[in-house]
Design a protein around this motif. Structure first.
Motif, PDB file in Angstrom:
ATOM      1  N   LEU A 107       0.829  -1.170  -0.079  1.00 55.69           N
ATOM      2  CA  LEU A 107      -0.257   0.059  -0.042  1.00 55.69           C
ATOM      3  C   LEU A 107       0.903   1.433  -0.103  1.00 55.69           C
ATOM      4  CD1 LEU A 107      -2.623  -1.041   2.699  1.00 55.69           C
ATOM      5  CD2 LEU A 107      -2.754  -1.546   0.204  1.00 55.69           C
ATOM      6  N   GLU A 108       2.173   1.058  -0.660  1.00 54.57           N
ATOM      7  CA  GLU A 108       2.909   2.404  -0.650  1.00 54.57           C
ATOM      8  C   GLU A 108       2.497   3.415  -1.038  1.00 54.57           C
ATOM      9  OE1 GLU A 108       7.444   0.449   0.406  1.00 54.57           O
ATOM     10  OE2 GLU A 108       6.803   0.404  -1.491  1.00 54.57           O
ATOM     11  N   SER A 109       1.989   3.335  -2.262  1.00 56.16           N
ATOM     12  CA  SER A 109       1.453   4.291  -3.377  1.00 56.16           C
ATOM     13  C   SER A 109       0.248   5.043  -2.310  1.00 56.16           C
ATOM     14  CB  SER A 109       0.864   3.550  -4.552  1.00 56.16           C
ATOM     15  OG  SER A 109      -0.141   2.854  -4.412  1.00 56.16           O
ATOM     16  N   LEU A 110      -0.288   4.799  -1.516  1.00 57.27           N
ATOM     17  CA  LEU A 110      -1.502   5.295  -0.834  1.00 57.27           C
ATOM     18  C   LEU A 110      -0.763   6.405   0.063  1.00 57.27           C
ATOM     19  CD1 LEU A 110      -3.694   2.464   0.383  1.00 57.27           C
ATOM     20  CD2 LEU A 110      -3.857   4.102  -1.564  1.00 57.27           C
ATOM     21  N   PHE A 111       0.670   6.405   0.324  1.00 52.26           N
ATOM     22  CA  PHE A 111       0.904   7.465   1.386  1.00 52.26           C
ATOM     23  C   PHE A 111       1.799   8.461   0.425  1.00 52.26           C
ATOM     24  CE2 PHE A 111       0.440   3.947   4.199  1.00 52.26           C
ATOM     25  CZ  PHE A 111       0.189   4.497   5.306  1.00 52.26           C
TER      26      PHE A 111
ATOM     27  N   VAL B 199      -3.546   5.088   7.400  1.00 54.34           N
ATOM     28  CA  VAL B 199      -4.490   4.136   6.336  1.00 54.34           C
ATOM     29  C   VAL B 199      -5.186   3.036   7.095  1.00 54.34           C
ATOM     30  CG1 VAL B 199      -4.872   2.675   4.159  1.00 54.34           C
ATOM     31  CG2 VAL B 199      -3.270   4.674   4.455  1.00 54.34           C
ATOM     32  N   PHE B 200      -6.304   2.922   7.110  1.00 53.91           N
ATOM     33  CA  PHE B 200      -7.275   1.988   7.678  1.00 53.91           C
ATOM     34  C   PHE B 200      -7.508   0.956   6.723  1.00 53.91           C
ATOM     35  CE2 PHE B 200     -11.410   0.157   8.853  1.00 53.91           C
ATOM     36  CZ  PHE B 200     -11.077  -0.479   9.858  1.00 53.91           C
ATOM     37  N   VAL B 201      -7.332  -0.454   6.959  1.00 51.85           N
ATOM     38  CA  VAL B 201      -7.485  -1.323   5.881  1.00 51.85           C
ATOM     39  C   VAL B 201      -8.353  -2.725   6.595  1.00 51.85           C
ATOM     40  CG1 VAL B 201      -6.351  -3.078   4.479  1.00 51.85           C
ATOM     41  CG2 VAL B 201      -5.230  -0.988   5.199  1.00 51.85           C
ATOM     42  N   PHE B 202      -9.302  -3.450   5.846  1.00 53.47           N
ATOM     43  CA  PHE B 202      -9.850  -4.284   6.237  1.00 53.47           C
ATOM     44  C   PHE B 202     -10.182  -5.213   5.277  1.00 53.47           C
ATOM     45  CE2 PHE B 202     -13.531  -1.591   5.437  1.00 53.47           C
ATOM     46  CZ  PHE B 202     -14.505  -2.332   4.870  1.00 53.47           C
ATOM     47  N   LEU B 203     -10.474  -6.515   5.601  1.00 52.14           N
ATOM     48  CA  LEU B 203     -10.454  -7.533   4.683  1.00 52.14           C
ATOM     49  C   LEU B 203     -12.149  -7.959   4.790  1.00 52.14           C
ATOM     50  CD1 LEU B 203      -9.373  -9.335   2.212  1.00 52.14           C
ATOM     51  CD2 LEU B 203      -8.957 -10.864   3.884  1.00 52.14           C
TER      52      LEU B 203
ATOM     53  N   TRP C 171     -10.943  -9.488   8.879  1.00 53.62           N
ATOM     54  CA  TRP C 171      -9.464  -8.812   9.503  1.00 53.62           C
ATOM     55  C   TRP C 171      -9.553  -7.327   9.186  1.00 53.62           C
ATOM     56  CZ3 TRP C 171      -5.888  -6.423   6.963  1.00 53.62           C
ATOM     57  CH2 TRP C 171      -4.461  -5.951   7.789  1.00 53.62           C
ATOM     58  N   ASP C 172      -8.962  -6.611  10.058  1.00 47.65           N
ATOM     59  CA  ASP C 172      -8.538  -5.055   9.949  1.00 47.65           C
ATOM     60  C   ASP C 172      -7.223  -4.692  10.541  1.00 47.65           C
ATOM     61  OD1 ASP C 172      -9.042  -4.944  12.636  1.00 47.65           O
ATOM     62  OD2 ASP C 172     -10.923  -3.770  12.218  1.00 47.65           O
ATOM     63  N   GLY C 173      -6.930  -3.779  10.294  1.00 51.82           N
ATOM     64  CA  GLY C 173      -5.597  -3.162  10.678  1.00 51.82           C
ATOM     65  C   GLY C 173      -5.362  -1.411  10.381  1.00 51.82           C
ATOM     66  N   ILE C 174      -4.640  -0.927  11.042  1.00 47.26           N
ATOM     67  CA  ILE C 174      -4.196   0.556  10.945  1.00 47.26           C
ATOM     68  C   ILE C 174      -2.748   0.306  10.247  1.00 47.26           C
ATOM     69  CG2 ILE C 174      -3.998   2.697  11.823  1.00 47.26           C
ATOM     70  CD1 ILE C 174      -6.358   2.189  13.614  1.00 47.26           C
ATOM     71  N   ILE C 175      -2.488   1.142   9.339  1.00 50.31           N
ATOM     72  CA  ILE C 175      -1.050   1.239   8.923  1.00 50.31           C
ATOM     73  C   ILE C 175      -0.700   2.668   9.219  1.00 50.31           C
ATOM     74  CG2 ILE C 175       0.392   1.118   6.596  1.00 50.31           C
ATOM     75  CD1 ILE C 175      -1.410  -1.571   7.418  1.00 50.31           C
ATOM     76  N   PRO C 176       0.217   2.947  10.038  1.00 46.98           N
ATOM     77  CA  PRO C 176       0.605   4.347  10.462  1.00 46.98           C
ATOM     78  C   PRO C 176       1.507   5.123   9.656  1.00 46.98           C
ATOM     79  CG  PRO C 176       1.684   2.799  11.826  1.00 46.98           C
ATOM     80  CD  PRO C 176       0.815   1.832  10.868  1.00 46.98           C
ATOM     81  N   SER C 177       2.186   4.234   8.746  1.00 47.91           N
ATOM     82  CA  SER C 177       3.291   5.160   8.127  1.00 47.91           C
ATOM     83  C   SER C 177       3.766   4.288   6.890  1.00 47.91           C
ATOM     84  CB  SER C 177       4.520   5.476   8.859  1.00 47.91           C
ATOM     85  OG  SER C 177       5.124   4.111   9.317  1.00 47.91           O
TER      86      SER C 177
ATOM     87  N   TRP D 283      -9.666   0.044   1.817  1.00 47.33           N
ATOM     88  CA  TRP D 283      -8.882   0.924   2.695  1.00 47.33           C
ATOM     89  C   TRP D 283      -9.563   2.415   2.471  1.00 47.33           C
ATOM     90  CZ3 TRP D 283      -7.151  -1.108  -2.098  1.00 47.33           C
ATOM     91  CH2 TRP D 283      -7.172  -0.386  -3.173  1.00 47.33           C
ATOM     92  N   HIS D 284      -9.269   3.316   3.777  1.00 56.34           N
ATOM     93  CA  HIS D 284      -9.841   4.348   3.863  1.00 56.34           C
ATOM     94  C   HIS D 284      -8.491   5.256   4.210  1.00 56.34           C
ATOM     95  CE1 HIS D 284     -14.097   3.528   4.070  1.00 56.34           C
ATOM     96  NE2 HIS D 284     -13.748   2.297   4.458  1.00 56.34           N
ATOM     97  N   VAL D 285      -8.114   6.019   3.460  1.00 59.96           N
ATOM     98  CA  VAL D 285      -6.892   6.983   3.639  1.00 59.96           C
ATOM     99  C   VAL D 285      -7.381   8.071   4.563  1.00 59.96           C
ATOM    100  CG1 VAL D 285      -5.091   8.350   2.687  1.00 59.96           C
ATOM    101  CG2 VAL D 285      -5.738   6.051   1.450  1.00 59.96           C
TER     102      VAL D 285
END
Length: 167
Positions: free
Chosen positions: A69-73, A80-84, A101-107, A141-143
């Protein structure tokens, strides 16, 4: 001459106007970014597939989730909030979505990941509609930007099927 209060008011108004203009320009500049994230999900095992006492179907899956998900940053991305989600159709509803499943990508440093996991949330259908059912796994994903509006998107991965009988 002008009083101190008048001069302070003029300076503060000018500073806030410039700040608002910079925020607007920052928000607009983020629209020029065209992200191209990638993802792959594998269902390694169906741990159990059972009918609960109340008649609902329940499934436990072992998954490999990998994503880039690097291109989202951008400079304006806070997290970025991500969930499957498992998505499928039933006679009652054209679209059923169950978050697995879900997670928060902080950077950006954490935006390339590979996870081996069971579904974090229960995959339950209200009824006996899951036997032999085709379903899609969709990575949403939600940016969340530092300034400006949030945006979201998804990648749909199809071709998954549940067994015809309970295990």
């Amino acid at each position: 001459m002008h009083s101190f209060g008048y001069r302070a008011n003029a300076l503060l108004t000018f500073a806030i106007t410039i700040l608002a203009l910079m925020c607007a320009m920052a928000s607009v500049s983020d629209n020029f970014n065209s992200p191209s994230p990638t993802s792959q999900v594998q269902v390694l095992n169906i741990n159990w597939f059972q009918k609960k006492p109340d008649g609902d179907d329940e499934v436990s899956l072992t998954l490999n989730i990998s994503a880039n998900l690097e291109s989202l940053f951008t400079w304006n991305t806070k997290q970025v909030f991500v969930f499957l989600a498992a998505e499928y159709e039933t006679p009652k509803n054209a679209l059923n979505q169950v978050s697995l499943w879900d997670g928060i990508i902080p950077s950006k440093e954490h935006s390339k990941y590979w996870i081996h996991t069971t579904n974090k949330y229960r995959f339950i259908d209200q009824g006996s509609n899951l036997r032999g059912k085709n379903f899609n796994l969709t990575l949403h994903w939600h940016v969340m930007p530092k300034t400006g509006k949030m945006f979201s998107d998804k990648i749909v991965m199809s071709g998954f099927r549940l067994p015809e009988s309970y295990r």
